[in-house]
Design a protein around this motif. Structure first.
Motif, PDB file in Angstrom:
ATOM      1  N   VAL A   1       0.836  -1.211   0.000  1.00  0.00           N
ATOM      2  CA  VAL A   1       0.000   0.000   0.000  1.00  0.00           C
ATOM      3  C   VAL A   1       0.864   1.251   0.000  1.00  0.00           C
ATOM      4  O   VAL A   1       0.627   2.195  -0.773  1.00  0.00           O
ATOM      5  N   ILE A   2       1.885   1.281   0.847  1.00  0.00           N
ATOM      6  CA  ILE A   2       2.753   2.459   0.942  1.00  0.00           C
ATOM      7  C   ILE A   2       3.483   2.701  -0.381  1.00  0.00           C
ATOM      8  O   ILE A   2       3.519   3.831  -0.896  1.00  0.00           O
ATOM      9  N   ILE A   3       4.057   1.628  -0.945  1.00  0.00           N
ATOM     10  CA  ILE A   3       4.770   1.766  -2.227  1.00  0.00           C
ATOM     11  C   ILE A   3       3.797   2.173  -3.330  1.00  0.00           C
ATOM     12  O   ILE A   3       4.095   3.053  -4.147  1.00  0.00           O
ATOM     13  N   GLY A   4       2.632   1.544  -3.352  1.00  0.00           N
ATOM     14  CA  GLY A   4       1.644   1.871  -4.373  1.00  0.00           C
ATOM     15  C   GLY A   4       1.193   3.319  -4.303  1.00  0.00           C
ATOM     16  O   GLY A   4       1.082   3.995  -5.331  1.00  0.00           O
ATOM     17  N   CYS A   5       0.948   3.813  -3.099  1.00  0.00           N
ATOM     18  CA  CYS A   5       0.534   5.214  -2.926  1.00  0.00           C
ATOM     19  C   CYS A   5       1.630   6.170  -3.378  1.00  0.00           C
ATOM     20  O   CYS A   5       1.358   7.187  -4.032  1.00  0.00           O
ATOM     21  N   LEU A   6       2.879   5.864  -3.027  1.00  0.00           N
ATOM     22  CA  LEU A   6       3.987   6.742  -3.397  1.00  0.00           C
ATOM     23  C   LEU A   6       4.180   6.778  -4.909  1.00  0.00           C
ATOM     24  O   LEU A   6       4.327   7.859  -5.500  1.00  0.00           O
ATOM     25  N   VAL A   7       4.194   5.616  -5.544  1.00  0.00           N
ATOM     26  CA  VAL A   7       4.379   5.551  -7.001  1.00  0.00           C
ATOM     27  C   VAL A   7       3.244   6.271  -7.717  1.00  0.00           C
ATOM     28  O   VAL A   7       3.462   7.034  -8.664  1.00  0.00           O
ATOM     29  N   TYR A   8       2.022   6.051  -7.248  1.00  0.00           N
ATOM     30  CA  TYR A   8       0.863   6.698  -7.858  1.00  0.00           C
ATOM     31  C   TYR A   8       0.966   8.223  -7.742  1.00  0.00           C
ATOM     32  O   TYR A   8       0.757   8.948  -8.722  1.00  0.00           O
TER      33      TYR A   8
ATOM     34  N   SER B   1      -7.943   1.010   3.567  1.00  0.00           N
ATOM     35  CA  SER B   1      -8.403   2.218   2.884  1.00  0.00           C
ATOM     36  C   SER B   1      -8.176   3.454   3.738  1.00  0.00           C
ATOM     37  O   SER B   1      -7.857   4.531   3.219  1.00  0.00           O
ATOM     38  N   ILE B   2      -8.345   3.303   5.061  1.00  0.00           N
ATOM     39  CA  ILE B   2      -8.068   4.422   5.961  1.00  0.00           C
ATOM     40  C   ILE B   2      -6.606   4.838   5.848  1.00  0.00           C
ATOM     41  O   ILE B   2      -6.266   6.020   5.965  1.00  0.00           O
ATOM     42  N   LEU B   3      -5.736   3.884   5.593  1.00  0.00           N
ATOM     43  CA  LEU B   3      -4.317   4.184   5.399  1.00  0.00           C
ATOM     44  C   LEU B   3      -4.061   4.742   3.999  1.00  0.00           C
ATOM     45  O   LEU B   3      -3.288   5.694   3.826  1.00  0.00           O
ATOM     46  N   THR B   4      -4.723   4.173   2.987  1.00  0.00           N
ATOM     47  CA  THR B   4      -4.455   4.550   1.601  1.00  0.00           C
ATOM     48  C   THR B   4      -4.852   5.980   1.288  1.00  0.00           C
ATOM     49  O   THR B   4      -4.099   6.732   0.659  1.00  0.00           O
ATOM     50  N   VAL B   5      -6.034   6.384   1.714  1.00  0.00           N
ATOM     51  CA  VAL B   5      -6.572   7.704   1.354  1.00  0.00           C
ATOM     52  C   VAL B   5      -5.665   8.850   1.806  1.00  0.00           C
ATOM     53  O   VAL B   5      -5.267   9.692   0.998  1.00  0.00           O
ATOM     54  N   PRO B   6      -5.297   8.919   3.085  1.00  0.00           N
ATOM     55  CA  PRO B   6      -4.415  10.036   3.484  1.00  0.00           C
ATOM     56  C   PRO B   6      -3.005   9.917   2.926  1.00  0.00           C
ATOM     57  O   PRO B   6      -2.350  10.941   2.687  1.00  0.00           O
ATOM     58  N   LEU B   7      -2.528   8.692   2.687  1.00  0.00           N
ATOM     59  CA  LEU B   7      -1.172   8.533   2.150  1.00  0.00           C
ATOM     60  C   LEU B   7      -1.071   9.118   0.743  1.00  0.00           C
ATOM     61  O   LEU B   7      -0.126   9.845   0.432  1.00  0.00           O
TER      62      LEU B   7
END
Length: 284
Positions: free
Chosen positions: A11-18, A78-84
């Motif tokens: 999730v963290i890597i995906g959010c950063l790359v996106y 999702s709670i982690l993904t949205v703010p990241l």
């Protein structure tokens, strides 16, 4: 716990790359995107609003409404993904200027957007916004997640036609198309297997030859031909694409009139069917 940590890292890597795909490639070339981030980019071009802040506000609203449609584990992710995603966009939205080639930027933006989105979707998380709506449509209506999300993205991109102009809109559609393909690859795998169904009156002999010559496992189903009213067993085997021609030769040698159906298979659980030269294509 190990699975959860792995999903957390994805999730963290995906959010950063996106986020970097948007801020380093899309924004400098006035390209849009689908979903809530795409809407925030259009608002950024039109009014100068921060895409990171707008993304967080809009996504938080949609995610709050859609939480009841998600499993508890997906809710937490999702709670982690949205703010990241919002934080990474906000932190990097002014890093670079125009790179000078919007087409190349659109292609690579699509690659990285698709990679980041695929990682996030693989964990079962939603990115909020239209991806959450797409997941709700999948759960309730059985719609394809990636295709539904793609349609929503196109609608949002076209809504910004007057803001970014027709040329940049077309570049954005290129990016969305590339992103969808990359998302499919990340979610489903880069090397699809082949599932082969062989209907023949000599199914046991075909199975024996496949096992002997290719050293792989097969399954024989008892069948009955509805047209000829005769028994016609079916041999079922999963191979990789490099083994297909060899399998066809074995089948034709035993029964040249066998009826063969070949399907693409993305995921195989419970065994590995990768090519192994040391075992002449056997199961590894």
């Amino acid at each position: 716990m190990n699975k959860f940590i792995k999903d957390l890292v994805m999730v963290i890597i995906g959010c950063l790359v996106y986020a970097l795909a948007l801020t380093l490639l899309a924004i400098p070339n006035q390209l849009a995107e689908g979903g809530v981030p795409g809407a925030s980019l259009i608002l950024h071009y039109a009014f100068g609003w921060s895409p990171g802040i707008v993304t967080f506000i809009l996504t938080a609203i949609v995610t709050t409404i859609g939480f009841r449609y998600l499993p508890k584990r997906s809710i937490f992710l999702s709670i982690l993904t949205v703010p990241l995603i919002s934080f990474f966009i906000y932190s990097t939205e002014n890093l670079v200027g125009n790179l000078g080639d919007p087409l190349i930027s659109a292609i690579f933006a699509g690659v990285f957007i698709g990679f980041g989105t695929g990682l996030i979707f693989r964990t079962g998380s939603a990115m909020g916004g239209t991806s959450l709506i797409a997941r709700m449509c999948q759960d309730r209506l059985g719609w394809n997640l990636v295709r539904t999300n793609f349609v929503f993205d196109i609608v949002i991109v076209l809504s910004g036609l007057l803001v970014i102009g027709p040329l940049n809109t077309m570049y954005t559609i290129v990016a969305l198309f590339v992103a969808k393909k990359v998302t499919d690859i990340v979610m489903e795998g880069l090397d699809p297997r082949k599932a082969v169904s062989i209907i023949s009156g000599r199914a046991p002999q075909i199975a024996d030859e496949i096992i002997a010559q290719m050293n792989i496992s097969v399954t024989v189903f008892k069948g009955y031909g509805g047209y000829l009213k005769q028994d016609a067993d079916m041999t079922y085997v999963i191979i990789n694409k490099y083994q297909l021609m060899r399998l066809k030769r074995i089948i034709s040698t035993v029964d040249e009139n066998a009826f063969v159906v070949i399907h693409d298979v993305r995921d195989v659980l419970g065994g590995s069917f990768a090519w192994d030269e040391t075992r002449k294509g056997g199961v590894r």
